[in-house]
Design a protein around this motif. Structure first.
Motif, PDB file in Angstrom:
ATOM      1  N   VAL A   6       0.854  -1.179   0.000  1.00 14.15           N
ATOM      2  CA  VAL A   6       0.000   0.000   0.000  1.00 14.15           C
ATOM      3  C   VAL A   6       0.895   1.235   0.000  1.00 14.15           C
ATOM      4  O   VAL A   6       1.822   1.342   0.797  1.00 14.15           O
ATOM      5  CB  VAL A   6      -0.941   0.034   1.225  1.00 14.15           C
ATOM      6  CG1 VAL A   6      -1.731   1.320   1.255  1.00 14.15           C
ATOM      7  CG2 VAL A   6      -1.873  -1.169   1.210  1.00 14.15           C
ATOM      8  N   SER A   8       0.853   5.199   0.437  1.00 13.44           N
ATOM      9  CA  SER A   8       0.034   6.290   0.964  1.00 13.44           C
ATOM     10  C   SER A   8       0.079   7.490   0.034  1.00 13.44           C
ATOM     11  O   SER A   8       1.059   7.696  -0.693  1.00 13.44           O
ATOM     12  CB  SER A   8       0.528   6.706   2.344  1.00 13.44           C
ATOM     13  OG  SER A   8       0.400   5.631   3.243  1.00 13.44           O
ATOM     14  N   ALA A   9      -0.972   8.272   0.072  1.00 18.06           N
ATOM     15  CA  ALA A   9      -1.023   9.502  -0.721  1.00 18.06           C
ATOM     16  C   ALA A   9       0.161  10.387  -0.360  1.00 18.06           C
ATOM     17  O   ALA A   9       0.642  10.374   0.768  1.00 18.06           O
ATOM     18  CB  ALA A   9      -2.342  10.229  -0.456  1.00 18.06           C
ATOM     19  N   SER A  64      -4.428   7.147  -2.123  1.00 20.45           N
ATOM     20  CA  SER A  64      -3.512   6.068  -1.785  1.00 20.45           C
ATOM     21  C   SER A  64      -3.734   4.961  -2.801  1.00 20.45           C
ATOM     22  O   SER A  64      -4.793   4.880  -3.423  1.00 20.45           O
ATOM     23  CB  SER A  64      -3.786   5.541  -0.375  1.00 20.45           C
ATOM     24  OG  SER A  64      -3.500   6.544   0.570  1.00 20.45           O
TER      25      SER A  64
END
Length: 126
Positions: A6, A8-9, A64
């Motif tokens: 993942v 993240s933004a 994200s």
């Protein structure tokens, strides 16, 4: 489909840098893409370059992103996850002939390309 990573933004300053670079990319079109990551140059097919641009576009937009490997043939649950709908709805789409299937015994399998093409028919809601 499992999510392996993942991202993240990014912050607004980094997002602006990415947007600027992406606008320069919009002016080019080639069969292959050259990526330079930490000084290492990699020539990749245009489709891989398109995926990197899509990733950067999401990040620049403040989203994200989750990355994971996807098999070419998907189960009903995997197709439903990609489409953002229930398993039951995917079965109804298949039964109505709106989403092509391949049978493996009695199990429905969906080609990734078919699922993505179906998904592209509908604009993303914000």
């Amino acid at each position: 489909m499992s999510i392996d990573h993942v991202i993240s933004a990014v912050g607004s300053a980094d997002a602006e840098k990415i947007k600027t670079a992406l606008s320069a990319l919009a002016q080019t079109s080639t069969a292959t893409t050259t990526l330079v990551i930490d000084g290492v140059t990699i020539d990749v097919p245009a489709s891989v370059g398109d995926a990197v641009v899509a990733l950067l576009t999401y990040l620049a937009g403040g989203d994200s992103v989750a990355l994971g490997a996807v098999a070419e043939l998907l189960t009903t649950s995997q197709a439903a996850e990609i489409l953002g709908v229930s398993d039951t709805y995917v079965r109804k789409l298949a039964d109505a002939g709106k989403l092509p299937i391949e049978l493996r015994g009695t199990h429905r399998r969906f080609r990734l390309d078919d699922v993505m093409a179906y998904r592209e028919q509908f604009p993303k809601r914000s």
